[in-house]
Motif scaffolding. Sequence first.
Motif, PDB file in Angstrom:
ATOM      1  N   VAL A 207       0.868  -1.173   0.000  1.00  0.00           N
ATOM      2  CA  VAL A 207       0.000   0.000   0.000  1.00  0.00           C
ATOM      3  C   VAL A 207       0.906   1.224   0.000  1.00  0.00           C
ATOM      4  CG1 VAL A 207      -1.561   1.384   1.418  1.00  0.00           C
ATOM      5  CG2 VAL A 207      -2.039  -1.022   1.047  1.00  0.00           C
ATOM      6  N   LEU A 208       0.682   2.131  -0.953  1.00  0.00           N
ATOM      7  CA  LEU A 208       1.470   3.347  -1.083  1.00  0.00           C
ATOM      8  C   LEU A 208       0.602   4.551  -0.771  1.00  0.00           C
ATOM      9  CD1 LEU A 208       3.163   2.580  -4.546  1.00  0.00           C
ATOM     10  CD2 LEU A 208       3.845   1.758  -2.288  1.00  0.00           C
ATOM     11  N   GLN A 209       1.194   5.586  -0.164  1.00  0.00           N
ATOM     12  CA  GLN A 209       0.499   6.847   0.098  1.00  0.00           C
ATOM     13  C   GLN A 209       1.448   7.994  -0.225  1.00  0.00           C
ATOM     14  OE1 GLN A 209      -0.831   5.875   4.229  1.00  0.00           O
ATOM     15  NE2 GLN A 209      -2.780   6.723   3.566  1.00  0.00           N
ATOM     16  N   ALA A 210       1.024   8.846  -1.160  1.00  0.00           N
ATOM     17  CA  ALA A 210       1.828  10.015  -1.527  1.00  0.00           C
ATOM     18  C   ALA A 210       1.546  11.151  -0.546  1.00  0.00           C
ATOM     19  CB  ALA A 210       1.503  10.455  -2.949  1.00  0.00           C
ATOM     20  N   GLU A 211       2.599  11.769  -0.037  1.00  0.00           N
ATOM     21  CA  GLU A 211       2.445  12.843   0.950  1.00  0.00           C
ATOM     22  C   GLU A 211       2.370  14.224   0.309  1.00  0.00           C
ATOM     23  OE1 GLU A 211       5.904  11.957   3.374  1.00  0.00           O
ATOM     24  OE2 GLU A 211       4.608  11.013   4.886  1.00  0.00           O
ATOM     25  N   LYS A 212       2.555  14.294  -0.994  1.00  0.00           N
ATOM     26  CA  LYS A 212       2.475  15.582  -1.686  1.00  0.00           C
ATOM     27  C   LYS A 212       1.871  15.348  -3.063  1.00  0.00           C
ATOM     28  CE  LYS A 212       7.243  15.135  -3.397  1.00  0.00           C
ATOM     29  NZ  LYS A 212       8.576  15.766  -3.462  1.00  0.00           N
TER      30      LYS A 212
END
Length: 578
Positions: A207-212
């Motif tokens: 699971v990936l989450q982009a912070e910007k």
Amino acid sequence: MIRWTAQLGRAAALMLVLVCCGAHAATVRAWLDRNAMQLGETVTLNVEVSDDASAVKPDFSTLESDFNLSGTQSSSSINIINGQSSSKMLWAVALEPKRAGVLTIPPISIAGQTTQPIALTVQATAAASGKSGDDVYIETSVEPRSPYVQQQVSMTVKLYFAVSLVDGALDDPQADGVVVHKVGGQDSNFAADVGGRRYRVLERRYVLQAEKSGAITLPAITFRGHAMDRADMNSFFNRGRSVTAHSEPINLDVRARPANSGTDAWLPAQSVTLAGEGVDSSTAARVGDPLTLTLRLQATGLGFEQLPELNLPKIDGADIYPDKATTQNRDAGDFTVGLRERKFAIVPNRAGHLVIPSISVAWWDTAHDRAELATVPELALDVQPAAGGATPSAPLPAPNANIVSQIALSAAIETPAPLAVHDDARIWQLIAFVSTALWMITLIVLMMGRRRARRAPASSPDAPRSVASEASAKAAFRAACGAANWPDVARALLAWAHARHAEIRNLRDLAKRVEDPRQVQAIDDLESVIYGRADDSGLQERLSTAFREGPALNATSRAASPSSILPPLYPAATRTSG
């Protein structure tokens, strides 16, 4: 002879375990190691039976119409914990689908029961990313490619290898501004036919989450290892030949938070639910009796760290005692499910209409790309007066010295003078009279204070610092029970006993002074929970039932206090002359 006796003892023990296992009702379940695959791959079907050591291998022939069966493995285990035994039998069979589409694993009969049907999605064979035919290659898939900032992205990495690997290391995906979390526990392993060649496949999910927001590139994932070359005899004596593989880089177009998403916490998720349990319109409410409301916030596609704290607004006509929140993250397929749960003890402080206001959490539905609201609706209750007509009330403040002086001065001024004297003399007489009255009042207050101090019982570390009224102690006890705050429950019980003029120092003293056996048992259970010797299952109900009318003190609990709280400095002793 001794050897035969030992063998007979072990056989008897094994028979006892099997009998104990058979005493439990058997339970069966079936599951696949994954629910989606491509045509040409294999999937493992697991069938498990609990608490039935006599179960036999199930009949898998019903699967042959849709699958090729590659082989079956079985295992068994027996566990004995605290004298309770349990057994498990597990069968695993490798299945290769014969066609693409949504296939159904039919119910399987075993141990007199049947398993639930299971759906399996089989996709047509996808074209390899230019690497099919190689000894080792990597495939990656990402969904969605245009996520919102902080939205979870599902990523699957598959390593295909058609050689015998001696060792190897597969990189995890990484990029600046991207948080990566591996899901699914252990890696999946299966076989697949690609381009007419048989491969073993290792599959990992992330699971990936982009912070910007903006364009983000995930670099290629690399595998490095060694493979055994069957044609080279020297490979048996070394690590074999080196093999490497690289995936294609992945580009993500991360979108910023929408302007119409509001100003609350940004929660992009597949689904969000907010539930309130324990209190509804049919709940009986009474002044001083705590109501336990449990709020549960759950989000698919978010970790609990991203979820807001759960709080109740002020409620007119009730006091709120929040408990510590519990949190949890768990994997659910391709996403993480975050959970926040918190209990609140709501204690009505007056009879009449009580309104618990609605609670809402705003979130963004990524599946339908729109703003949503998870809400617990407003709840109205009719609160009855406290049992016995008593209502909790704050203790009256102690008399103020200035008020006493004003009352005495007013009484002195209103008292008529018996003699007609000169105005100056009258003034001095009045001042003298007021001074005398104030001196007498001060002397009386000091004497009463000393008398109360002599009668007050000695304090102890376990006893409450002040003796509250019965109504206040009762309300504190019920509120602490509702919040499952066991140290506060103990303090409230001691305060309740002191309010009934009992000389109680700790819970042990209280257990010795009560007459009701239920209260004695409840106190023992409370001590066990406080000191970690037992769990608190059912303790709230037992305490509330046993102490509904307060501590049932016996006559010895109301004995008079000793005249002095200190031992004599020189104990009496018999003196003899030499």
